[in-house]
Design an enzyme around this catalytic site. Structure first.
Site, PDB file in Angstrom:
ATOM      1  N   CYS A 162       0.799  -1.228   0.000  1.00  0.00           N
ATOM      2  CA  CYS A 162       0.000   0.000   0.000  1.00  0.00           C
ATOM      3  C   CYS A 162       0.833   1.280   0.000  1.00  0.00           C
ATOM      4  O   CYS A 162       0.286   2.373  -0.150  1.00  0.00           O
ATOM      5  CB  CYS A 162      -0.935   0.006   1.217  1.00  0.00           C
ATOM      6  SG  CYS A 162      -1.875  -1.513   1.396  1.00  0.00           S
ATOM      7  N   HIS A 294      -3.650   7.786   5.487  1.00  0.00           N
ATOM      8  CA  HIS A 294      -3.731   6.451   4.904  1.00  0.00           C
ATOM      9  C   HIS A 294      -5.161   5.940   5.105  1.00  0.00           C
ATOM     10  O   HIS A 294      -5.746   5.378   4.189  1.00  0.00           O
ATOM     11  CB  HIS A 294      -2.706   5.517   5.530  1.00  0.00           C
ATOM     12  CG  HIS A 294      -2.577   4.219   4.812  1.00  0.00           C
ATOM     13  ND1 HIS A 294      -2.265   4.143   3.466  1.00  0.00           N
ATOM     14  CD2 HIS A 294      -2.741   2.940   5.222  1.00  0.00           C
ATOM     15  CE1 HIS A 294      -2.237   2.876   3.091  1.00  0.00           C
ATOM     16  NE2 HIS A 294      -2.521   2.127   4.133  1.00  0.00           N
ATOM     17  N   GLU A 305      -2.708   5.377  13.149  1.00  0.00           N
ATOM     18  CA  GLU A 305      -2.360   6.593  12.422  1.00  0.00           C
ATOM     19  C   GLU A 305      -2.689   7.844  13.231  1.00  0.00           C
ATOM     20  O   GLU A 305      -1.884   8.778  13.304  1.00  0.00           O
ATOM     21  CB  GLU A 305      -3.077   6.639  11.074  1.00  0.00           C
ATOM     22  CG  GLU A 305      -2.679   7.833  10.211  1.00  0.00           C
ATOM     23  CD  GLU A 305      -3.145   7.716   8.774  1.00  0.00           C
ATOM     24  OE1 GLU A 305      -2.617   8.444   7.917  1.00  0.00           O
ATOM     25  OE2 GLU A 305      -4.044   6.887   8.495  1.00  0.00           O
ATOM     26  N   LYS A 326     -10.028   7.489   0.632  1.00  0.00           N
ATOM     27  CA  LYS A 326     -10.383   6.087   0.377  1.00  0.00           C
ATOM     28  C   LYS A 326     -11.868   5.854   0.607  1.00  0.00           C
ATOM     29  O   LYS A 326     -12.450   4.919   0.054  1.00  0.00           O
ATOM     30  CB  LYS A 326      -9.567   5.153   1.267  1.00  0.00           C
ATOM     31  CG  LYS A 326      -8.103   5.023   0.894  1.00  0.00           C
ATOM     32  CD  LYS A 326      -7.402   4.031   1.804  1.00  0.00           C
ATOM     33  CE  LYS A 326      -5.941   3.843   1.420  1.00  0.00           C
ATOM     34  NZ  LYS A 326      -5.110   5.016   1.726  1.00  0.00           N
ATOM     35  N   HIS A 331      -9.548   1.674  -1.726  1.00  0.00           N
ATOM     36  CA  HIS A 331      -8.121   1.496  -1.484  1.00  0.00           C
ATOM     37  C   HIS A 331      -7.489   0.867  -2.723  1.00  0.00           C
ATOM     38  O   HIS A 331      -7.716  -0.305  -3.021  1.00  0.00           O
ATOM     39  CB  HIS A 331      -7.927   0.596  -0.259  1.00  0.00           C
ATOM     40  CG  HIS A 331      -6.527   0.531   0.242  1.00  0.00           C
ATOM     41  ND1 HIS A 331      -5.434   0.919  -0.516  1.00  0.00           N
ATOM     42  CD2 HIS A 331      -6.013   0.101   1.429  1.00  0.00           C
ATOM     43  CE1 HIS A 331      -4.324   0.739   0.196  1.00  0.00           C
ATOM     44  NE2 HIS A 331      -4.659   0.245   1.369  1.00  0.00           N
ATOM     45  N   PHE A 390       1.450  -3.070   4.566  1.00  0.00           N
ATOM     46  CA  PHE A 390       1.789  -4.380   5.107  1.00  0.00           C
ATOM     47  C   PHE A 390       3.299  -4.573   4.965  1.00  0.00           C
ATOM     48  O   PHE A 390       3.911  -4.135   3.988  1.00  0.00           O
ATOM     49  CB  PHE A 390       1.077  -5.487   4.342  1.00  0.00           C
ATOM     50  CG  PHE A 390      -0.360  -5.696   4.740  1.00  0.00           C
ATOM     51  CD1 PHE A 390      -0.913  -5.037   5.826  1.00  0.00           C
ATOM     52  CD2 PHE A 390      -1.155  -6.577   4.035  1.00  0.00           C
ATOM     53  CE1 PHE A 390      -2.227  -5.249   6.198  1.00  0.00           C
ATOM     54  CE2 PHE A 390      -2.478  -6.805   4.392  1.00  0.00           C
ATOM     55  CZ  PHE A 390      -3.022  -6.139   5.480  1.00  0.00           C
TER      56      PHE A 390
END
Length: 402
Positions: A162, A294, A305, A326, A331, A390
Site C-alpha cells: 500500500c 492512509h 495513524e 479512500k 483502497h 503491510f
C-alpha cells in the site's frame, strides 16, 4: 539540492476518468464505491469496490496493444497521457535521455493472472498467450510508459504493497532533487478487482461488505478500488524557464520500517516517517495544515495513524485537518498514494479539503478533525500524504503551495 515541482497530473479511478472529474467528485463528497461487476462475483462474500466504470479500452488501444496491456497498464497509460499533456513537455534529445519513469504497483497484471489461471485450470487449456508474462509483470506499465513517451532515463517499478506509489514518487523526487534528471514521470496504478484478487483479500478478514468509513466508530473494514494516478515531477528552474504551470512543490519525504509485524501497524514506525518528512522538508510541525491520511477504515490502521499524528504534532494536531479519500474511491493498494496526492494538490491550489465521507460516529481514539462528510474551504500552505503498508513499510511525502 534542486527544487522539485509538479507540472502535470493525470488519473483514472472510480471517481472520474480525469483529474478535473476526480477533483469535482472529491469536492462534492461523492462516493465511487458500488456493486462489483465481473465474472463470478456471486461467489464472493465481498461484492463492493471502487471499480472504474465506463472505461472502453478498445477505443483507446489497438489490437496489438491490447494483447500486451493488462488493465493496470491501460489505466497507467491513460493517466500518463493526461499528465504529460498538461505539463507541456516533449521528450527529445537530452531531456529524453535523462527523463525516466518510476511507478508504484503491488498486484501486477492481476486481471491477466486471473484470466489465464481460469484458462488452464478451469477450461483445461494447455496453452496460454505468448505475451502473458510481459503482460502480467509488475514493471509492464513502467516499460510501456517509457516506450510511448520516449523516456530513456531511469525507469523501474517499486512494489511495497500500500506504500508503493509514495515510495515510487519519493524515488522520482530524489532523482530530480539530486540533479540526476530534470523531469520524471511517477505515480502508481492497480487493478485487482477480479475474482482472484478480491477472493485473496477476503481471506484477511479486513474487508467491509457495505462501505468504507475511516475514523468512524462503526467502521468495519476497507474497500478495494482500482485506477491510476500519474504526475510529472520537474526541476523548478527547468519548469520556470519554459513557463510551465506549477501545481505545487514537493519539499520532502521520509521512509521507515516498523520491523515488527507483517500486517499490524506500529505507531512508532508511522511517527518516525511523519517526523522524518518534516525534517527533510525543513519545516515546523505547525506549518502543516492538511494531511491526507492512509485511513483504510480498519480499526488497527485508523487508531495507529491518529496516535502517530498526535505524537508528532502535539497540541497542533487539534488544529490539523486530516481526511481519507479512500472513503470515496476505495483502497487502490499500490496505486492509492498517487490518487490521494490529488487531494493534497487540491488543498494547496484550490483551498478545498476533500472530506472523509461515511463518517457517522465519533471514535475517542480518532479524536482529530477528520473533515467529516463535507468538503471544506481552508487556506493550506503545506500538506502531507501518508502511506503505511503491510510489512510495516511507511512512506510520507510533504508538499507546499507555490
Amino acid at each position: 539540492m534542486k527544487r522539485v515541482v509538479i507540472t502535470g497530473a493525470g488519473t483514472i479511478n472510480a471517481l472520474g476518468h480525469s483529474v478535473p472529474a476526480t477533483l469535482e467528485a472529491m469536492r462534492e463528497g461523492r462516493c465511487g464505491i458500488g456493486e462489483l461487476e465481473f465474472r463470478d462475483v456471486d461467489r464472493l462474500a465481498i461484492r463492493i469496490g471502487g471499480q472504474v466504470r465506463g472505461f472502453e479500452a478498445e477505443g483507446r488501444f489497438n489490437r496489438q496493444q491490447m494483447s500486451l496491456y493488462d488493465r493496470f497498464t491501460q489505466f497507467t497509460l491513460t493517466a500518463a497521457k493526461e499528465a504529460i499533456e498538461q505539463s507541456g513537455l516533449e521528450f527529445h534529445g537530452d531531456l529524453s535521455a535523462k527523463a525516466g519513469v518510476v511507478l508504484g504497483n503491488s498486484g501486477g497484471g492481476m486481471q491477466t493472472l486471473d484470466e489465464n489461471y481460469r484458462s488452464v485450470y478451469e477450461d483445461g487449456k494447455n496453452r496460454v498467450h505468448p505475451f502473458v508474462v510481459p503482460k502480467l509483470m509488475n514493471n509492464a506499465a513502467a516499460g510501456h510508459v517509457s516506450m510511448q513517451f520516449n523516456l530513456k532515463g531511469p525507469s523501474f517499478t517499486v512494489s511495497t504493497a500500500c506504500a508503493s506509489s509514495n515510495h515510487a514518487m519519493a524515488q522520482a523526487f530524489q532523482m530530480v532533487r539530486s540533479g540526476m534528471s530534470p523531469a520524471m514521470i511517477t505515480g502508481g496504478s492497480e487493478s485487482m478487482l477480479c475474482f482472484g484478487g478480491v477472493k485473496a483479500w477476503e481471506g484477511l478478514r479486513v474487508m467491509s461488505k457495505d462501505a468504507c468509513r475511516p475514523f468512524s466508530a462503526n467502521r468495519n473494514g476497507m474497500v478495494q478500488g482500482e485506477g491510476a494516478g500519474i504526475f510529472v515531477f520537474e526541476e523548478y528552474e527547468h519548469a520556470r524557464a519554459r513557463g510551465a504551470e506549477i501545481l505545487c512543490e514537493v519539499i520532502g519525504f521520509a521512509m521507515s520500517s516498523d520491523a515488527s509485524d507483517i500486517v499490524m501497524p506500529s505507531k512508532q514506525g508511522a511517527a518516525r516517517a511523519i517526523s522524518g518528512a518534516l525534517q527533510d522538508a525543513r519545516i515546523n510541525a505547525s506549518e502543516v495544515g492538511y494531511i491526507n491520511a492512509h485511513g483504510t477504515g480498519t480499526a488497527a490502521n485508523d487508531k495507529t495513524e491518529c496516535a502517530a499524528v498526535a505524537d508528532v504534532f502535539g497540541p497542533h494536531a487539534d488544529r490539523l485537518m486530516i481526511s481519507s479519500t479512500k472513503s470515496m474511491h476505495g483502497h487502490l493498494i499500490g496505486g492509492t498514494g498517487a490518487v490521494e496526492l490529488l487531494a493534497c494538490i487540491m488543498a494547496l491550489r484550490d483551498g478545498v479539503i476533500a472530506p472523509t465521507i461515511g463518517y457517522e460516529d465519533p471514535d475517542p481514539e480518532c479524536a482529530l478533525d477528520v473533515v467529516p462528510n463535507e468538503a471544506r474551504e481552508a487556506k493550506v500552505d503545506v500538506a502531507l500524504s501518508n502511506a503505511f503498508a503491510f510489512g510495516g513499510l511507511n512512506a510520507v511525502l510533504a508538499l507546499r503551495k507555490v
